[in-house]
Design an enzyme around this catalytic site. Structure first.
Site, PDB file in Angstrom:
ATOM      1  N   ARG A 219       0.866  -1.176   0.000  1.00  0.00           N
ATOM      2  CA  ARG A 219       0.000   0.000   0.000  1.00  0.00           C
ATOM      3  C   ARG A 219       0.903   1.227   0.000  1.00  0.00           C
ATOM      4  O   ARG A 219       2.044   1.175   0.477  1.00  0.00           O
ATOM      5  CB  ARG A 219      -0.889   0.023   1.254  1.00  0.00           C
ATOM      6  CG  ARG A 219      -1.785  -1.200   1.411  1.00  0.00           C
ATOM      7  CD  ARG A 219      -2.543  -1.139   2.726  1.00  0.00           C
ATOM      8  NE  ARG A 219      -3.436  -2.281   2.900  1.00  0.00           N
ATOM      9  CZ  ARG A 219      -3.117  -3.416   3.529  1.00  0.00           C
ATOM     10  NH1 ARG A 219      -1.897  -3.533   4.069  1.00  0.00           N
ATOM     11  NH2 ARG A 219      -3.976  -4.398   3.635  1.00  0.00           N
ATOM     12  N   LYS A 244      -1.736  -1.837   7.699  1.00  0.00           N
ATOM     13  CA  LYS A 244      -3.168  -1.660   7.941  1.00  0.00           C
ATOM     14  C   LYS A 244      -3.609  -2.597   9.060  1.00  0.00           C
ATOM     15  O   LYS A 244      -3.249  -3.768   9.082  1.00  0.00           O
ATOM     16  CB  LYS A 244      -3.955  -1.955   6.666  1.00  0.00           C
ATOM     17  CG  LYS A 244      -5.428  -1.571   6.760  1.00  0.00           C
ATOM     18  CD  LYS A 244      -6.114  -1.743   5.424  1.00  0.00           C
ATOM     19  CE  LYS A 244      -7.574  -1.326   5.517  1.00  0.00           C
ATOM     20  NZ  LYS A 244      -8.279  -1.474   4.231  1.00  0.00           N
ATOM     21  N   HIS A 308      -2.467   2.381  -6.044  1.00  0.00           N
ATOM     22  CA  HIS A 308      -2.878   1.134  -5.391  1.00  0.00           C
ATOM     23  C   HIS A 308      -3.031  -0.002  -6.404  1.00  0.00           C
ATOM     24  O   HIS A 308      -2.984  -1.174  -6.035  1.00  0.00           O
ATOM     25  CB  HIS A 308      -4.192   1.346  -4.642  1.00  0.00           C
ATOM     26  CG  HIS A 308      -4.467   0.312  -3.591  1.00  0.00           C
ATOM     27  ND1 HIS A 308      -3.743   0.226  -2.420  1.00  0.00           N
ATOM     28  CD2 HIS A 308      -5.382  -0.701  -3.547  1.00  0.00           C
ATOM     29  CE1 HIS A 308      -4.203  -0.788  -1.692  1.00  0.00           C
ATOM     30  NE2 HIS A 308      -5.190  -1.362  -2.355  1.00  0.00           N
ATOM     31  N   ARG A 311      -0.373  -2.696  -6.337  1.00  0.00           N
ATOM     32  CA  ARG A 311      -0.600  -3.775  -5.369  1.00  0.00           C
ATOM     33  C   ARG A 311      -1.559  -4.817  -5.953  1.00  0.00           C
ATOM     34  O   ARG A 311      -1.335  -6.023  -5.819  1.00  0.00           O
ATOM     35  CB  ARG A 311      -1.165  -3.170  -4.088  1.00  0.00           C
ATOM     36  CG  ARG A 311      -1.557  -4.173  -2.995  1.00  0.00           C
ATOM     37  CD  ARG A 311      -1.960  -3.396  -1.749  1.00  0.00           C
ATOM     38  NE  ARG A 311      -2.739  -4.183  -0.808  1.00  0.00           N
ATOM     39  CZ  ARG A 311      -2.219  -4.956   0.148  1.00  0.00           C
ATOM     40  NH1 ARG A 311      -0.910  -5.061   0.262  1.00  0.00           N
ATOM     41  NH2 ARG A 311      -2.995  -5.610   0.984  1.00  0.00           N
ATOM     42  N   HIS A 334      -3.845  -9.612   4.327  1.00  0.00           N
ATOM     43  CA  HIS A 334      -5.308  -9.629   4.434  1.00  0.00           C
ATOM     44  C   HIS A 334      -5.744 -10.461   5.643  1.00  0.00           C
ATOM     45  O   HIS A 334      -5.230 -11.553   5.861  1.00  0.00           O
ATOM     46  CB  HIS A 334      -5.934 -10.249   3.171  1.00  0.00           C
ATOM     47  CG  HIS A 334      -5.882  -9.356   1.984  1.00  0.00           C
ATOM     48  ND1 HIS A 334      -6.002  -9.822   0.688  1.00  0.00           N
ATOM     49  CD2 HIS A 334      -5.723  -8.002   1.882  1.00  0.00           C
ATOM     50  CE1 HIS A 334      -5.919  -8.795  -0.156  1.00  0.00           C
ATOM     51  NE2 HIS A 334      -5.753  -7.696   0.540  1.00  0.00           N
ATOM     52  N   TYR A 343      -9.151 -11.549  -6.377  1.00  0.00           N
ATOM     53  CA  TYR A 343      -8.198 -11.548  -7.489  1.00  0.00           C
ATOM     54  C   TYR A 343      -8.407 -12.716  -8.443  1.00  0.00           C
ATOM     55  O   TYR A 343      -7.940 -12.681  -9.574  1.00  0.00           O
ATOM     56  CB  TYR A 343      -6.757 -11.538  -6.945  1.00  0.00           C
ATOM     57  CG  TYR A 343      -6.434 -10.263  -6.211  1.00  0.00           C
ATOM     58  CD1 TYR A 343      -6.241  -9.074  -6.912  1.00  0.00           C
ATOM     59  CD2 TYR A 343      -6.353 -10.224  -4.828  1.00  0.00           C
ATOM     60  CE1 TYR A 343      -5.962  -7.892  -6.248  1.00  0.00           C
ATOM     61  CE2 TYR A 343      -6.076  -9.046  -4.148  1.00  0.00           C
ATOM     62  CZ  TYR A 343      -5.892  -7.883  -4.863  1.00  0.00           C
ATOM     63  OH  TYR A 343      -5.637  -6.709  -4.211  1.00  0.00           O
TER      64      TYR A 343
END
Length: 357
Positions: A219, A244, A308, A311, A334, A343
């Site tokens: 990120r 994050k 972004h 990524r 994640h 994805y």
């Protein structure tokens, strides 16, 4: 909130937030020493005040971080719009957010979203709102303000925090419906576009930012927070500290980038952060976003995407190469495998390879 080591040691430099000639500034007090003046001017855009006989810099997030001052959650202009009847509630709300240890971005977003409700209420005390009045407010956000589904979700989360975590009214949101969020697929660049993007970026610093964003799937907030001490070229690992959700994780440093990384380090000699701004401190997120936008224009890539997307491209291309989805989840940081599974809808390996009847 993330605790970062100030670049200027407070044993020598004493910062003080204030106003000067109608502007928000930070006074920088230190003993009369030419060496300290040289250090200050080399890393910041400092000004001298003849009247106050002191140096000062603009009061912004970057300078607050440089001198170890707490960052402001919202500016004075937000507070001035809130009626005095609700100022105490707003302060209590912010204190509760701080105690929860949310990120700086979450603190700001929640505060601004909650403030929007207080603007509408004017002198009506926010703690007296009923479930029906809250429903009417969110209907107003939808019908009159024309907010998107994501914006309404954000505002509802902020207001919900006040009633549930500050007032402890756990059931007030029980039957307030939320709009259904659109299911958007991640937007990625293909490998040819990635190559073009890097070829047109001549500045070594800017090129390395793009290389690492793509090569490690980071990120933009993570790329600007990388410190030199986080990079281990022997194990080819990079620590992503407090990403994050305030989670640490390790990512692989691509061997193909190592030579460019060493060249950049020798040329720019960063002190603390791998990427530092013109006046010291970490490189600004907006500057990194601008680097990507300029490269996209130079490369003639017309896709409407931001930094972004690098990524997203990293994850998509790993999946196309046959990487296990659980490993991709770990590398991206994640929490939920379902986020990573998005994805599979854009990877060529799973879509383009299907034989049509």
């Amino acid at each position: 909130m993330e605790n970062t080591q100030p670049l200027f040691d407070q044993k020598y430099f004493t910062p003080e937030a204030a106003t000067h000639n109608g502007k928000n500034i930070i006074w920088i007090r230190f003993s009369k020493d030419y060496t300290l003046v040289k250090i200050l001017k080399s890393a910041t855009k400092a000004h001298w005040s003849n009247t106050q006989k002191s140096w000062y810099v603009t009061d912004n997030s970057a300078n607050r971080e440089l001198f170890g001052l707490d960052k402001k959650i919202v500016g004075k202009e937000v507070l001035l719009k809130i009626h005095p009847n609700n100022l105490a509630a707003f302060q209590t709300y912010q204190n509760q957010l701080l105690l929860k240890g949310f990120s700086q971005n979450t603190l700001r977003v929640y505060s601004l979203e909650f403030a929007q409700l207080l603007y509408i209420l004017r002198s009506f005390p926010v703690h007296k709102l009923t479930r029906e009045k809250l429903k009417s407010y969110f209907l107003y956000c939808h019908q009159e303000l024309k907010l998107s589904e994501n914006q309404i979700h954000s505002r509802m989360n902020a207001v919900k925090f006040y009633f549930e975590k500050v007032l402890h009214q756990d059931k007030i949101f029980f039957d307030i419906p939320r709009p259904k969020k659109p299911q958007l697929l991640p937007k990625a660049l293909n490998t040819t576009e990635i190559v073009k993007l890097l070829k047109v970026t001549e500045n070594p610093k800017h090129k390395l930012i793009l290389q690492l964003c793509y090569g490690m799937g980071l990120r933009v907030s993570e790329i600007v927070n990388i410190k030199i001490e986080h990079i281990d070229s022997k194990t080819m690992k990079v620590l992503i500290a407090q990403g994050k959700g305030k989670k640490d994780r390790y990512v692989n440093l691509p061997h193909s980038i190592l030579a460019d990384l060493r060249f950049y380090y020798k040329a720019y000699l960063p002190k603390i952060f791998l990427f530092e701004g013109q006046f010291g401190g970490k490189f600004a997120i907006r500057s990194a976003q601008s680097v990507f936008k300029i490269a996209m224009n130079k490369a003639g890539i017309k896709k409407s995407v931001g930094i972004h997307s690098l990524r997203h491209s990293y994850a998509t291309h790993l999946l196309e190469l046959g990487t296990d989805i659980s490993l991709i989840q770990k590398l991206l940081g994640h929490n939920d495998i379902r986020t990573t599974l998005n994805y599979t809808h854009v990877a060529d390996r799973t879509v383009a390879s299907v034989k049509l009847p």
